[in-house]
Design an enzyme around this catalytic site. Structure first.
Site: not given
Ligand SMILES: NC(=O)c1ccc[n+]([C@@H]2O[C@H](COP(=O)([O-])OP(=O)(O)OC[C@H]3O[C@@H](n4cnc5c(N)ncnc54)[C@H](O)[C@@H]3O)[C@@H](O)[C@H]2O)c1
Length: 278
Positions: A157, A170
């Site tokens: 992130s 986080y």
């Molecule tokens: N959305 C943002 O603003 C943002 C910004 C920077 C980084 N991220 C990172 O991007 C990645 C994807 O996130 P997103 O934005 O698509 O969010 P999201 O919540 O839409 O999707 C995350 C998915 O990961 C799955 N997941 C989480 N922990 C899990 C585990 N222990 N085992 C199996 N599945 C698991 C969830 O069920 C979900 O379907 C994450 O690592 C998040 O931290 C997101």
């Protein structure tokens, strides 16, 4: 099949929705078959509504719609045995592994560190750091055995590069991913396996777009809405956007996984609309 990832197989965690779904679709569009998994249910300290088995099935449907093969299973990234079982099934079916996107993660429940419980800390680290370790740990021996090299992409992130208050577990987990990425890049380089991390700014997915975050970014309002937080999100970035799309992150992953990224390894790549500069 033509495409920048033609004939390759990609292993993607958190594939049910958001960025994980975009990775699966974009990589399928570029010719890769997909082995995906997701908890697809409630997770401790998720800090956002849970994904569902229907979400995971929808990702699989969209991959098949692009004439690529897919195996999509429910598994928790923090359970190495479960991750290994999904991967073993996928490799038995598709016969190889080239690409990993360790994308699964939870945000946690926003709070200052001095008010954070040991359980909350442990749950966020389990999904975000141990889960990424497990995904890479299960996958790397298969890519080595293939003898063709490969690309491992860890989703961190922008918070790992510029901290935000209230997201201590986080941010710590996402900073830990950089250390894991560098160690893996050093250790796997001799096998022509490249390892990089991606650092997104705010991305328009259920992790960001939910009431808990709306209250974090607009504590002055009782029931803030998307319209209320949009200008605040906008102030985080240099470019005049409140967030980027999941496909923007997936495009960066395709680039890293493709031949175009063949000499890029050990890099923490921001896809952050300038967030890190501020
Ligand atoms: N959305 C943002 O603003 C943002 C910004 C920077 C980084 N991220 C990172 O991007 C990645 C994807 O996130 P997103 O934005 O698509 O969010 P999201 O919540 O839409 O999707 C995350 C998915 O990961 C799955 N997941 C989480 N922990 C899990 C585990 N222990 N085992 C199996 N599945 C698991 C969830 O069920 C979900 O379907 C994450 O690592 C998040 O931290 C997101």
């Amino acid at each position: 099949m033509a495409g920048r990832l033609a004939g390759k197989v990609a292993f993607i965690s958190g594939a049910a929705r958001g960025q994980g779904r975009a990775h699966a679709i974009r990589m399928a569009e570029e010719g890769a078959d997909i082995i995906g998994f997701d908890a697809a249910g409630p997770l401790p300290s998720q800090g956002a509504p849970a994904a569902s088995p229907e979400d995971l099935a929808e990702t699989a449907r969209q991959v098949e719609e692009r004439d690529r093969r897919v195996i999509a299973r429910q598994a928790d990234a923090s359970d190495l045995g479960a991750v290994t079982a999904v991967l073993d099934e996928g490799i038995a079916e598709f016969g190889r592994l080239d690409i990993v996107v360790a994308n699964a993660g939870v945000q946690g429940n926003p709070a200052p560190i001095v008010q954070t419980s040991a359980e909350e800390w442990g749950a966020v680290i389990a999904s975000n750091l141990t889960g990424v370790f497990n995904t890479a740990r299960a996958a790397a021996p298969h890519i080595i055995a293939g003898g063709r090299g490969g690309s491992i992409i860890l989703t961190s992130s922008s918070i790992a590069l510029r901290a935000q208050p209230g997201l201590g577990p986080y941010g710590s987990s996402k900073t830990g991913i950089i250390g894991l990425m560098r160690a893996l890049a050093l250790e796997l380089g001799e096998h022509s396996i490249r390892v990089n991390s991606i650092h997104p700014t705010t991305v328009r997915t259920p992790m960001l777009i939910n009431d808990i975050n709306f209250r974090l970014f607009r504590p002055d309002l009782e029931q803030p809405t998307l319209e209320d937080v949009e200008p605040v999100y906008r102030t985080l970035n240099v470019l005049p956007v409140p967030w980027v799309e999941p496909e923007d992150i997936a495009n960066a992953a395709v680039f890293l996984a493709s031949e175009e990224g063949r000499y890029i390894t050990g890099v923490a790549l921001p896809v952050d609309a300038g967030y890190t500069l501020k």
